[in-house]
Design an enzyme around this catalytic site. Sequence first.
Site, PDB file in Angstrom:
ATOM      1  CE1 TYR A  95      -7.492   4.689   4.774  1.00 16.83           C
ATOM      2  CE2 TYR A  95      -9.429   6.592   4.306  1.00 16.83           C
ATOM      3  CZ  TYR A  95      -8.377   5.969   4.887  1.00 16.83           C
ATOM      4  OH  TYR A  95      -7.591   6.790   4.810  1.00 16.83           O
ATOM      5  CD  GLU A 137      -8.207   9.818   5.535  1.00 15.41           C
ATOM      6  OE1 GLU A 137      -9.167   9.597   4.861  1.00 15.41           O
ATOM      7  OE2 GLU A 137      -6.200  10.170   5.069  1.00 15.41           O
TER       8      GLU A 137
HETATM    9  C1  HEM Z   1      -4.168   2.146   5.372  1.00 18.73           C
HETATM   10  C2  HEM Z   1      -4.367   2.773   4.008  1.00 18.73           C
HETATM   11  C3  HEM Z   1      -3.419   3.932   3.080  1.00 18.73           C
HETATM   12  C4  HEM Z   1      -2.138   4.393   3.280  1.00 18.73           C
HETATM   13  C5  HEM Z   1      -1.397   4.097   4.735  1.00 18.73           C
HETATM   14  C6  HEM Z   1      -2.155   5.299   2.220  1.00 18.73           C
HETATM   15  C7  HEM Z   1      -0.703   5.892   1.903  1.00 18.73           C
HETATM   16  C8  HEM Z   1      -0.934   6.825   0.933  1.00 18.73           C
HETATM   17  C9  HEM Z   1       1.094   7.447   0.829  1.00 18.73           C
HETATM   18  C10 HEM Z   1       2.067   7.237   2.347  1.00 18.73           C
HETATM   19  C11 HEM Z   1       0.408   8.033  -0.067  1.00 18.73           C
HETATM   20  C12 HEM Z   1       1.385   8.814  -0.672  1.00 18.73           C
HETATM   21  C13 HEM Z   1       1.156  10.626  -0.151  1.00 18.73           C
HETATM   22  C14 HEM Z   1       2.501  11.984  -0.042  1.00 18.73           C
HETATM   23  O1  HEM Z   1       3.158  11.836  -1.241  1.00 18.73           O
HETATM   24  O2  HEM Z   1       2.193  12.220   0.139  1.00 18.73           O
HETATM   25  C15 HEM Z   1      -1.087   8.412  -0.261  1.00 18.73           C
HETATM   26  C16 HEM Z   1      -0.765   9.049  -1.635  1.00 18.73           C
HETATM   27  C17 HEM Z   1      -2.683   8.519  -1.889  1.00 18.73           C
HETATM   28  N1  HEM Z   1      -3.899   7.858  -1.785  1.00 18.73           N
HETATM   29 FE1  HEM Z   1      -3.606   6.622  -0.482  1.00 18.73          FE
HETATM   30  N2  HEM Z   1      -3.133   5.287   2.112  1.00 18.73           N
HETATM   31  C18 HEM Z   1      -4.288   4.441   2.710  1.00 18.73           C
HETATM   32  C19 HEM Z   1      -5.707   4.697   1.829  1.00 18.73           C
HETATM   33  C20 HEM Z   1      -5.964   5.226   0.643  1.00 18.73           C
HETATM   34  C21 HEM Z   1      -7.892   5.223   0.310  1.00 18.73           C
HETATM   35  C22 HEM Z   1      -8.238   4.229   0.669  1.00 18.73           C
HETATM   36  C23 HEM Z   1      -7.639   6.092  -0.867  1.00 18.73           C
HETATM   37  C24 HEM Z   1      -8.533   5.611  -1.425  1.00 18.73           C
HETATM   38  C25 HEM Z   1      -8.796   4.928  -2.478  1.00 18.73           C
HETATM   39  C26 HEM Z   1      -6.186   6.034  -1.293  1.00 18.73           C
HETATM   40  C27 HEM Z   1      -6.183   7.238  -2.223  1.00 18.73           C
HETATM   41  C28 HEM Z   1      -5.070   7.933  -2.259  1.00 18.73           C
HETATM   42  C29 HEM Z   1      -4.426   8.646  -3.581  1.00 18.73           C
HETATM   43  C30 HEM Z   1      -5.704   8.877  -4.705  1.00 18.73           C
HETATM   44  C31 HEM Z   1      -3.673   8.990  -2.921  1.00 18.73           C
HETATM   45  C32 HEM Z   1      -3.010  10.113  -4.111  1.00 18.73           C
HETATM   46  C33 HEM Z   1      -2.183   9.716  -5.053  1.00 18.73           C
HETATM   47  C34 HEM Z   1      -1.703   9.626  -6.227  1.00 18.73           C
HETATM   48  O3  HEM Z   1      -2.796   9.737  -6.729  1.00 18.73           O
HETATM   49  O4  HEM Z   1      -0.945   8.835  -7.071  1.00 18.73           O
HETATM   50  N3  HEM Z   1      -4.930   6.122  -0.430  1.00 18.73           N
HETATM   51  N4  HEM Z   1      -1.627   7.054   0.573  1.00 18.73           N
END
Ligand code: HEM
Length: 413
Positions: A95, A137
């Site tokens: 994060y 989480e």
């Molecule tokens: C407050 C911070 C964050 C928000 C608001 C956020 C938001 C989101 C959203 C909206 C999705 C799409 C979910 C879906 O389609 O079901 C997503 C997917 C994902 N998030 Fe986050 N996220 C956050 C933090 C993080 C962090 C810290 C990481 C890792 C460094 C991360 C890695 C990912 C990955 C790998 C995906 C899958 C989508 C892909 O690979 O294209 N996220 N997140």
Amino acid sequence: MLNRNTIEIIKSTVPVLEKHGEAITTRFYQMMFGNHPELLNIFNHANQKQGRQQKALAGTVYAAAQYIDNLEAILPVVKQIAHKHRSLGIKPEHYPIVGKHLLLAIKDVLGDAATDEIINAWAEAYGVIADAFISVEAEMYEEAEKQNGGWDGFRSFVVDRKVKESDVITSFYLKPTDNNEIAQFLPGQYISIKLEIDGEEFTHIRQYSLSDAPGKDYYRISVKREAGTANPDGMVSNYLHDTVTEGQILKVSAPAGDFVLDTEKNTPVVLLSGGVGLTPMLSMLKTVVDVQPQRNVTFIHAAANGNVHALRGEVDALSTLDNVNSFFFYDGPTEEDRHNNSFDVEGYVTQDWLVKNIPTFDADFYFCGPQPFMKSINTSLKNLGVAQERIHFEFFGPKGSLEESVTKEPVSV
Ligand code: HEM
Ligand SMILES: Cc1cc2nc3c(=O)[nH]c(=O)nc-3n(C[C@H](O)[C@H](O)[C@H](O)COP(=O)(O)OP(=O)(O)OC[C@H]3O[C@@H](n4cnc5c(N)ncnc54)[C@H](O)[C@@H]3O)c2cc1C
């Protein structure tokens, strides 16, 4: 808790960030992957290239910021994303990396307009939003590991059987290499598969819905080959189809997802799918039959034709039951399909057809398929007065919006 001044700054700057939302997140990803290339082991590169993930992340950060003084209100959204994060292995230490680069990107795109006061306010707000994700989480990680048959992270499974289901869809039956119990799942949930592909610098992770009923000693996924368009062929689906053989080991994370059939309810249930969107629906159909044999279920599946129609035999076998009704839609039937009368309706699932054929709209509706299919079904159900809480759907990609107008006829895959 943020002070009133910080909350006011956040709320008043949301529209500015929204306006530059995609520019900021595009810059954010460039800088973050530049400084932390190891994160390319987790993120989906095709989503990045198409800008899909950018939209999802930007939209959610701004939505969360709007509710910064009442994050409880968006808890369902946080939970849905947290399922995906848990399934991918996103950890608290990730994060601050995201936070740092998001702020750098805001500064970079907004220039002098991003005063220290604004940046500090957003740093605080991001901290609050990140804490909300991290705590949800943490509970999910604990639950995934502590449940019977559960585990942390990715566990080794062997491909016990590989079965071709249609010209484009193949099933993989996965059993744990340690031969121990596996975690139960709810119908509609998915697993993540992590692959190391020869010649590829990074690992690739993808989600696949579990297509069989819960309660077996294996997980079954059914994968559509993504190929044959002007875009590059799909990385993981083609590797699974072409290279993965029976006996091969795959890394799998514990079942996740909140798109699940509510078996506490007895309302009639209507399951609608287009193409490979049938995987969670089949699991739901089998579950109703197993645990709610009195519950009425209508199973509607749209495919181009019989050649790409997967797992039909399993649905046919259940359609003989009194509580199950099934309908197959083909929009491009072959001569053989016509000769064998192997479909019920030629064309797409329309509102008009639903009105004439669904016994009651006092039902729960679950659907999954290509985006135009989902938009069309969603619009029809809304027009027919189905309440929002009775409409449930899953995207096989980053969550998108179903509210935009349908610009072309629904397609099936
Ligand atoms: C407050 C911070 C964050 C928000 C608001 C956020 C938001 C989101 C959203 C909206 C999705 C799409 C979910 C879906 O389609 O079901 C997503 C997917 C994902 N998030 Fe986050 N996220 C956050 C933090 C993080 C962090 C810290 C990481 C890792 C460094 C991360 C890695 C990912 C990955 C790998 C995906 C899958 C989508 C892909 O690979 O294209 N996220 N997140
Ligand atoms: C919850 C969930 C459940 C799912 N369940 C299933 C399931 O049961 N069965 C199933 O088959 N799939 C399922 N999916 C989809 C699955 O996770 C993968 O997205 C799918 O298999 C495609 O992965 P891929 O690696 O083959 O394609 P990717 O390499 O990820 O490519 C995805 C798409 O982008 C296009 N593309 C790639 N590179 C570019 C580029 N440079 N420019 C433009 N376009 C590009 C490709 O042509 C392809 O169409 C599910 C997804 C989710 C989120």
